[in-house]
Scaffold this active site. Structure first.
Site, PDB file in Angstrom:
ATOM      1  N   ASP A 129      36.883  37.094  42.788  1.00 14.14           N
ATOM      2  CA  ASP A 129      36.696  35.768  43.367  1.00 14.14           C
ATOM      3  C   ASP A 129      37.389  34.747  42.472  1.00 14.14           C
ATOM      4  O   ASP A 129      36.799  34.189  41.560  1.00 14.14           O
ATOM      5  CB  ASP A 129      35.205  35.460  43.485  1.00 14.14           C
ATOM      6  CG  ASP A 129      34.935  34.240  44.342  1.00 14.14           C
ATOM      7  OD1 ASP A 129      35.903  33.572  44.763  1.00 14.14           O
ATOM      8  OD2 ASP A 129      33.751  33.948  44.601  1.00 14.14           O
ATOM      9  N   ALA A 130      38.684  34.535  42.748  1.00 26.19           N
ATOM     10  CA  ALA A 130      39.477  33.614  41.942  1.00 26.19           C
ATOM     11  C   ALA A 130      40.035  32.458  42.764  1.00 26.19           C
ATOM     12  O   ALA A 130      40.588  31.513  42.211  1.00 26.19           O
ATOM     13  CB  ALA A 130      40.625  34.363  41.247  1.00 26.19           C
ATOM     14  N   LYS A 131      39.930  32.552  44.101  1.00 24.27           N
ATOM     15  CA  LYS A 131      40.339  31.479  45.015  1.00 24.27           C
ATOM     16  C   LYS A 131      41.735  30.949  44.694  1.00 24.27           C
ATOM     17  O   LYS A 131      41.964  29.743  44.639  1.00 24.27           O
ATOM     18  CB  LYS A 131      39.309  30.345  45.014  1.00 24.27           C
ATOM     19  CG  LYS A 131      37.921  30.784  45.479  1.00 24.27           C
ATOM     20  CD  LYS A 131      36.925  29.640  45.469  1.00 24.27           C
ATOM     21  CE  LYS A 131      35.565  30.088  45.979  1.00 24.27           C
ATOM     22  NZ  LYS A 131      34.877  31.035  45.056  1.00 24.27           N
ATOM     23  N   ARG A 132      42.668  31.857  44.531  1.00 23.89           N
ATOM     24  CA  ARG A 132      44.044  31.459  44.264  1.00 23.89           C
ATOM     25  C   ARG A 132      44.697  30.935  45.542  1.00 23.89           C
ATOM     26  O   ARG A 132      44.335  31.328  46.652  1.00 23.89           O
ATOM     27  CB  ARG A 132      44.835  32.634  43.689  1.00 23.89           C
ATOM     28  CG  ARG A 132      44.315  33.140  42.350  1.00 23.89           C
ATOM     29  CD  ARG A 132      44.404  32.049  41.297  1.00 23.89           C
ATOM     30  NE  ARG A 132      44.046  32.527  39.976  1.00 23.89           N
ATOM     31  CZ  ARG A 132      43.010  32.106  39.267  1.00 23.89           C
ATOM     32  NH1 ARG A 132      42.200  31.206  39.772  1.00 23.89           N
ATOM     33  NH2 ARG A 132      42.786  32.578  38.066  1.00 23.89           N
ATOM     34  N   THR A 188      39.970  36.510  46.716  1.00 26.76           N
ATOM     35  CA  THR A 188      39.726  35.336  47.555  1.00 26.76           C
ATOM     36  C   THR A 188      40.900  34.368  47.429  1.00 26.76           C
ATOM     37  O   THR A 188      41.478  34.197  46.347  1.00 26.76           O
ATOM     38  CB  THR A 188      38.416  34.631  47.172  1.00 26.76           C
ATOM     39  OG1 THR A 188      38.433  34.310  45.776  1.00 26.76           O
ATOM     40  CG2 THR A 188      37.225  35.506  47.482  1.00 26.76           C
TER      41      THR A 188
END
Length: 313
Positions: free
Chosen positions: A106-109, A140
């Protein structure tokens, strides 16, 4: 090369649950035994935190791995401690992969062009954990820059049997500030994003009919969850907001297909730190934190089985 969702669905069927454990370590909430051991092994504050996070998350993995299909480490909690934290994140991902778990980082790049491809190359290992430095099965992704944000991630995911989860309707209280904005055609922004994600998912469908492009849709907006499931039949969902954020099994039920597939339901704080609150606080001391994690995991699995289509698995 095995398709991401085919691998994920096989894991969900094998474990008979869609429970996803988020790994969100917080230094001031960790058990004292973990902190004491970390201080004995490191001196700098960032290294102490990273050492503690690695041990804590790896021990959670040991507790839950036999019963759940996937984990979701939150990169930010590790990255705040710099290189030491990043090394701990890598170790936790490797530990989870070795335990047979699907790992969603979950790094939302989110970016475009070669920058987006660089993010994808770094995180998306897919079927082979050694195909990327971070070794994750899925990542993510923030789509705010537009559809061309997603294309490089989809390309690498196709090549490696990986997946992505695109932020569509998030669980935070302020989500509607931007996501509910209405365009000239009368559609809300999250609905436009959902349309693009469903198209990409149809184009990348595996044998189970689910694509490698998923959607993050929060449990705290159950009406929108039902709406989006109907509009996105090919899209696998990642559903945050269960447990500590207020969503229960009844709120997430609409995110599933009738056969119990199509969604992973995430709990982070509720599984990571159950001994800090009832009903576990009165049953388990801080020293019994692993037993509390064990009990909370069982309770989540039972709740999802009894109150969602996951009971059909």
């Amino acid at each position: 090369m095995h398709h991401y969702c085919d691998r994920l669905n096989a894991a969900v069927r094998s474990k008979k649950t869609p429970a996803l454990v988020g790994l969100d370590p917080r230094l001031d909430w960790l058990p004292e035994e973990i902190l004491t051991a970390a201080r004995a092994r490191a001196t700098r504050s960032d290294e102490v935190a990273a050492t503690a996070f690695e041990e804590f998350c790896c021990r959670i993995i040991d507790v839950v791995a036999a019963r759940i299909p996937a984990v979701k480490p939150q990169a930010a909690f590790f990255e705040q401690y710099g290189p030491a934290g990043c090394r701990a994140l890598e170790a936790v991902i490797r530990k989870a992969r070795a335990a047979g778990l699907v790992v969603i980082c979950d790094a939302k790049r989110g970016d475009i062009g070669t920058t987006a491809e660089a993010y994808a190359q770094a995180y998306l290992a897919g079927e082979d954990a050694n195909a990327a430095p971070w070794g994750a099965d899925a990542l993510t992704v923030n789509p705010y820059l537009g559809a061309d944000t997603l294309e490089p991630f989809v390309k690498v995911a196709r090549e490696r049997g990986a997946g992505i989860y695109v932020l569509v309707r998030t669980s935070n209280p302020g989500a509607g500030t931007f996501q509910d904005a209405v365009d000239p055609d009368g559609r809300k922004l999250y609905q436009r994003v959902a349309e693009t994600v469903e198209r990409l998912s149809r184009e990348t469908a595996g044998t189970d009919g689910h694509g490698l492009v998923g959607a993050v849709v929060g449990a705290t907006y159950p009406a929108e969850l039902a709406e989006l499931r109907a509009a996105m039949p090919s899209t696998p969902f990642l559903i945050p907001g269960y447990g500590a954020q207020g969503g229960g099994a009844s709120e997430v039920a609409a995110g599933f297909h009738a056969n119990g597939l199509g969604a992973l339901v995430n709990s982070s704080r509720g599984i990571n730190f159950p001994w800090r609150q009832e009903p576990y606080k009165s049953r388990f001391s801080p020293a019994q934190w692993e037993q509390a994690v064990d009990a909370a995991t069982d309770a989540m699995i039972a709740d999802l089985a009894g109150n969602t289509p996951a009971g059909m698995l």
